[in-house]
Motif scaffolding. Structure first.
Motif, mmCIF file in Angstrom:
data_model
loop_
_atom_site.group_PDB
_atom_site.id
_atom_site.type_symbol
_atom_site.label_atom_id
_atom_site.label_comp_id
_atom_site.label_asym_id
_atom_site.label_seq_id
_atom_site.Cartn_x
_atom_site.Cartn_y
_atom_site.Cartn_z
ATOM 1 N N PRO A 184 43.166 46.843 6.662
ATOM 2 C CA PRO A 184 44.187 45.989 6.057
ATOM 3 C C PRO A 184 45.032 45.279 7.109
ATOM 4 O O PRO A 184 45.242 45.784 8.216
ATOM 5 C CB PRO A 184 45.032 46.974 5.241
ATOM 6 N N SER A 185 45.517 44.115 6.737
ATOM 7 C CA SER A 185 46.402 43.346 7.615
ATOM 8 C C SER A 185 47.777 43.996 7.675
ATOM 9 O O SER A 185 48.097 44.901 6.886
ATOM 10 C CB SER A 185 46.541 41.923 7.074
ATOM 11 N N ALA A 186 48.595 43.512 8.596
ATOM 12 C CA ALA A 186 49.960 44.028 8.702
ATOM 13 C C ALA A 186 50.726 43.802 7.411
ATOM 14 O O ALA A 186 51.519 44.657 6.978
ATOM 15 C CB ALA A 186 50.669 43.357 9.874
ATOM 16 N N ALA A 187 50.490 42.654 6.764
ATOM 17 C CA ALA A 187 51.180 42.370 5.500
ATOM 18 C C ALA A 187 50.777 43.370 4.416
ATOM 19 O O ALA A 187 51.621 43.842 3.643
ATOM 20 C CB ALA A 187 50.866 40.946 5.049
ATOM 21 N N MET A 188 49.482 43.706 4.351
ATOM 22 C CA MET A 188 49.021 44.669 3.359
ATOM 23 C C MET A 188 49.589 46.063 3.636
ATOM 24 O O MET A 188 50.002 46.765 2.714
ATOM 25 C CB MET A 188 47.496 44.723 3.346
ATOM 26 N N LEU A 189 49.638 46.447 4.885
ATOM 27 C CA LEU A 189 50.208 47.749 5.230
ATOM 28 C C LEU A 189 51.678 47.825 4.839
ATOM 29 O O LEU A 189 52.146 48.844 4.321
ATOM 30 C CB LEU A 189 50.038 48.008 6.730
ATOM 31 N N ALA A 190 52.390 46.723 5.071
ATOM 32 C CA ALA A 190 53.801 46.684 4.694
ATOM 33 C C ALA A 190 53.956 46.759 3.172
ATOM 34 O O ALA A 190 54.869 47.430 2.658
ATOM 35 C CB ALA A 190 54.451 45.407 5.223
ATOM 36 N N ALA A 191 53.050 46.099 2.445
ATOM 37 C CA ALA A 191 53.105 46.144 0.980
ATOM 38 C C ALA A 191 52.840 47.550 0.470
ATOM 39 O O ALA A 191 53.512 48.026 -0.456
ATOM 40 C CB ALA A 191 52.095 45.169 0.398
ATOM 41 N N TYR A 192 51.871 48.238 1.056
ATOM 42 C CA TYR A 192 51.584 49.615 0.658
ATOM 43 C C TYR A 192 52.792 50.520 0.905
ATOM 44 O O TYR A 192 53.109 51.391 0.088
ATOM 45 C CB TYR A 192 50.384 50.149 1.432
ATOM 46 N N ALA A 199 49.052 52.138 -3.255
ATOM 47 C CA ALA A 199 48.218 52.931 -2.351
ATOM 48 C C ALA A 199 46.830 53.202 -2.931
ATOM 49 O O ALA A 199 45.877 53.453 -2.182
ATOM 50 C CB ALA A 199 48.902 54.245 -2.007
ATOM 51 N N ALA A 200 46.715 53.127 -4.246
ATOM 52 C CA ALA A 200 45.406 53.350 -4.862
ATOM 53 C C ALA A 200 44.399 52.294 -4.443
ATOM 54 O O ALA A 200 43.186 52.507 -4.545
ATOM 55 C CB ALA A 200 45.545 53.347 -6.383
ATOM 56 N N MET A 201 44.893 51.148 -3.957
ATOM 57 C CA MET A 201 44.003 50.081 -3.525
ATOM 58 C C MET A 201 43.486 50.304 -2.104
ATOM 59 O O MET A 201 42.594 49.584 -1.665
ATOM 60 C CB MET A 201 44.723 48.734 -3.599
ATOM 61 N N ARG A 202 44.040 51.253 -1.382
ATOM 62 C CA ARG A 202 43.576 51.536 -0.023
ATOM 63 C C ARG A 202 42.266 52.309 -0.073
ATOM 64 O O ARG A 202 42.071 53.183 -0.916
ATOM 65 C CB ARG A 202 44.622 52.320 0.761
#
Length: 226
Positions: A184-192, A199-202
């Motif tokens: 995941p990108s930094a933006a996705m990590l921040a969203a999680y 987090a279920a999408m990880r």
């Protein structure tokens, strides 16, 4: 560390240049993803002008395709021993199949550079090469898939000669696809982090790949027996 080269005048010297370029690119891939490896930085690190690097490889992508082939061959060489030691030949078919899937998934998870190159193969690495380079890479890829198929079938002989290459190809394609979604990108990590419900999408690479390979192998065997 950058190298300083004199002009290559023999086949041996040219081979040394190619090896230095490949080794330098391989080192870069331990520091950065494929997307960040540039021909300018590769040239700087290897100590050659970009035009000289292009004497040995027609493009950045040609260098990386060569590295992908090397990485796949190293992986299949490792698998020969890993499968022999981790697969119980006396186990029932389903259990042996799951053991094979586990070895494949775990060993790929231990090779992030191979996974990154594989995930970039079709969309990036095959887009800036000549037909000759593309054809040569595909020849080696066919050989690598064949080797993987033979290794799997040695431990799951119930898999037919036709289905073993299919399973090997599934392994390659699935590993590349799942790898992309587990970085995941930094933006996705921040969203999680901001919203734990996301987090279920990880996706975790090794468990996801193992599950898909278990199902794929079981499906091929079931279709054959049916």
């Amino acid at each position: 560390m950058a190298h300083t080269f004199q002009r290559a005048r023999s086949e041996e010297q040219r081979a040394q240049r190619r090896r230095a370029i490949l080794d330098t690119a391989a080192s870069m891939l331990t520091e950065m993803p494929v997307s960040q490896v540039s021909l300018n930085e590769l040239s700087r690190r290897v100590g050659l002008a970009k035009s000289n690097v292009l004497r040995y490889f027609e493009s950045r992508e040609a260098v990386l395709l060569d590295l992908l082939d090397v990485a796949w061959r190293e992986w299949t060489e490792y698998l020969e021993g890993a499968l022999a030691s981790d697969i119980d030949a006396r186990a029932p078919l389903r259990e042996r199949g799951d053991q094979v899937a586990a070895v494949l998934a775990a060993s790929l998870a231990d090779r992030p550079v191979l996974c990154d190159l594989t995930s970039s193969q079709a969309a990036v690495l095959e887009r800036n090469v000549s037909p000759d380079v593309a054809a040569e890479f595909k020849r080696t890829a066919i050989a690598n898939v064949g080797k993987l198929a033979a290794l799997v079938r040695a431990h799951v002989p119930e898999l037919s000669e036709q289905d073993a290459p299919r399973f090997a190809a599934y392994c390659v394609l699935t590993a590349g696809a799942i790898w992309t979604h587990t970085q995941p990108s930094a933006a996705m990590l921040a969203a999680y982090e901001a919203d734990p419900s996301l987090a279920a999408m990880r996706i975790d690479f090794a468990p996801s790949l193992r599950e898909v390979l278990e199902v794929g192998l079981s499906g091929l065997l079931a279709r054959a027996s049916g």
